[in-house]
Design a protein around this motif. Structure first.
Motif, PDB file in Angstrom:
ATOM      1  N   ILE A  76     -36.395  29.077   1.670  1.00 62.08           N
ATOM      2  CA  ILE A  76     -37.724  28.333   1.524  1.00 62.08           C
ATOM      3  C   ILE A  76     -37.459  26.867   2.193  1.00 62.08           C
ATOM      4  O   ILE A  76     -36.506  26.251   1.782  1.00 62.08           O
ATOM      5  N   ILE A  77     -37.985  26.450   3.312  1.00 54.61           N
ATOM      6  CA  ILE A  77     -37.959  25.198   3.568  1.00 54.61           C
ATOM      7  C   ILE A  77     -39.168  24.532   3.481  1.00 54.61           C
ATOM      8  O   ILE A  77     -40.251  24.654   3.846  1.00 54.61           O
ATOM      9  N   ALA A  78     -39.051  23.032   2.840  1.00 53.66           N
ATOM     10  CA  ALA A  78     -40.362  22.213   2.716  1.00 53.66           C
ATOM     11  C   ALA A  78     -40.129  21.254   4.076  1.00 53.66           C
ATOM     12  O   ALA A  78     -39.063  20.449   3.936  1.00 53.66           O
ATOM     13  N   THR A  79     -41.102  21.112   4.792  1.00 48.32           N
ATOM     14  CA  THR A  79     -40.855  20.620   5.827  1.00 48.32           C
ATOM     15  C   THR A  79     -41.589  19.255   5.643  1.00 48.32           C
ATOM     16  O   THR A  79     -42.575  18.893   4.805  1.00 48.32           O
ATOM     17  N   GLY A  80     -41.160  18.048   6.533  1.00 52.92           N
ATOM     18  CA  GLY A  80     -41.834  16.780   6.515  1.00 52.92           C
ATOM     19  C   GLY A  80     -43.143  16.710   6.729  1.00 52.92           C
ATOM     20  O   GLY A  80     -43.734  17.999   7.722  1.00 52.92           O
ATOM     21  N   GLY A  81     -44.065  15.872   6.400  1.00 55.08           N
ATOM     22  CA  GLY A  81     -45.569  15.860   6.496  1.00 55.08           C
ATOM     23  C   GLY A  81     -45.940  15.972   7.966  1.00 55.08           C
ATOM     24  O   GLY A  81     -46.985  16.800   8.433  1.00 55.08           O
ATOM     25  N   GLY A  82     -45.012  15.278   9.033  1.00 58.37           N
ATOM     26  CA  GLY A  82     -45.606  15.219  10.496  1.00 58.37           C
ATOM     27  C   GLY A  82     -44.772  16.715  11.172  1.00 58.37           C
ATOM     28  O   GLY A  82     -45.231  16.729  12.362  1.00 58.37           O
ATOM     29  N   ALA A  83     -43.956  17.266  10.563  1.00 52.73           N
ATOM     30  CA  ALA A  83     -43.081  18.182  11.310  1.00 52.73           C
ATOM     31  C   ALA A  83     -43.869  19.382  11.984  1.00 52.73           C
ATOM     32  O   ALA A  83     -43.707  19.547  13.268  1.00 52.73           O
ATOM     33  N   PRO A  84     -44.939  19.731  11.592  1.00 47.83           N
ATOM     34  CA  PRO A  84     -45.479  20.932  12.445  1.00 47.83           C
ATOM     35  C   PRO A  84     -46.477  20.301  13.485  1.00 47.83           C
ATOM     36  O   PRO A  84     -46.845  21.078  14.346  1.00 47.83           O
ATOM     37  N   CYS A  85     -46.620  19.033  13.526  1.00 48.10           N
ATOM     38  CA  CYS A  85     -47.533  18.223  14.568  1.00 48.10           C
ATOM     39  C   CYS A  85     -47.003  17.869  15.752  1.00 48.10           C
ATOM     40  O   CYS A  85     -47.633  17.179  16.586  1.00 48.10           O
TER      41      CYS A  85
END
Ligand code: S3P
Length: 175
Positions: A76-85
């Motif tokens: 399970i990977i919790a990404t940083g808030g901007g990562a998908p953008c």
């Protein structure tokens, strides 16, 4: 198709790491907090990295570690808030695992971020209306990316237990 990894996405303060840690226990999978992994991998803090290299360099370094963790199994990977953008990160995550957007209102996010437990360079020093306005603007910029997640769930309604149930019912998790 078998799900080998789960990417949790959403704005700063949306509870990605809390949900990730809970899923680690529930599923018996590994858990990676991408911000912690970043700091370990580059031997620095995010605050320092931003200060020394700026946001553009941070996004490039972040992209690199997304491709690294995208091959881990039962993770399970919790990404940083901007990562998908940035770049094609959301496509990479969608191709490599189940993506889940923890959607929260601007008001809930502002309340959570007004007493932060960690240093976040993008909102450092902001409070009250300034914080609320920043979140509102940033969230509208980012939602077109967050909305590309395979599962979008309302965090204002659903608690951690609800998310766990949705994920367990989402498909075939790797055994
Ligand atoms: C960022 C969110 C942070 C961290 C960095 C930038 C962002 O992660 O990656 O400070 O651009 O939203 P969290 O979402 O875990 O706070």
């Amino acid at each position: 198709m078998e799900i080998k990894r789960i990417f949790l996405i959403g704005f700063m303060g949306s509870g990605k790491s809390t949900l990730g840690r809970r899923l680690k226990t529930e599923l018996g999978w590994d858990f990676i907090d991408l911000d912690d992994y970043f700091e370990m991998r580059y031997q620095t803090t995010i605050k320092q990295y931003f200060a020394e290299n700026g946001e553009k360099a941070f996004r490039e370094a972040e992209r690199k570690i997304i491709t690294e963790v995208a091959t881990r199994e039962k993770t399970i990977i919790a990404t940083g808030g901007g990562a998908p953008c940035y770049f094609d990160n959301i496509q990479v995550m969608n191709q490599h695992g189940l993506t889940i957007y923890i959607k929260l209102s601007v008001e809930t996010l502002a309340a959570r971020l007004s007493s932060p437990k960690q240093v976040r360079p993008l909102i450092a020093g902001k409070s009250g209306n300034e914080l609320l306005n920043y979140i509102g603007e940033k969230l509208s910029e980012r939602e077109p990316f967050y909305d590309q997640a395979q599962v979008i769930a309302d965090g204002d309604i659903l608690g951690v237990d609800g998310f766990v149930r949705i994920i367990q019912a989402s498909g075939q998790l790797m055994k």
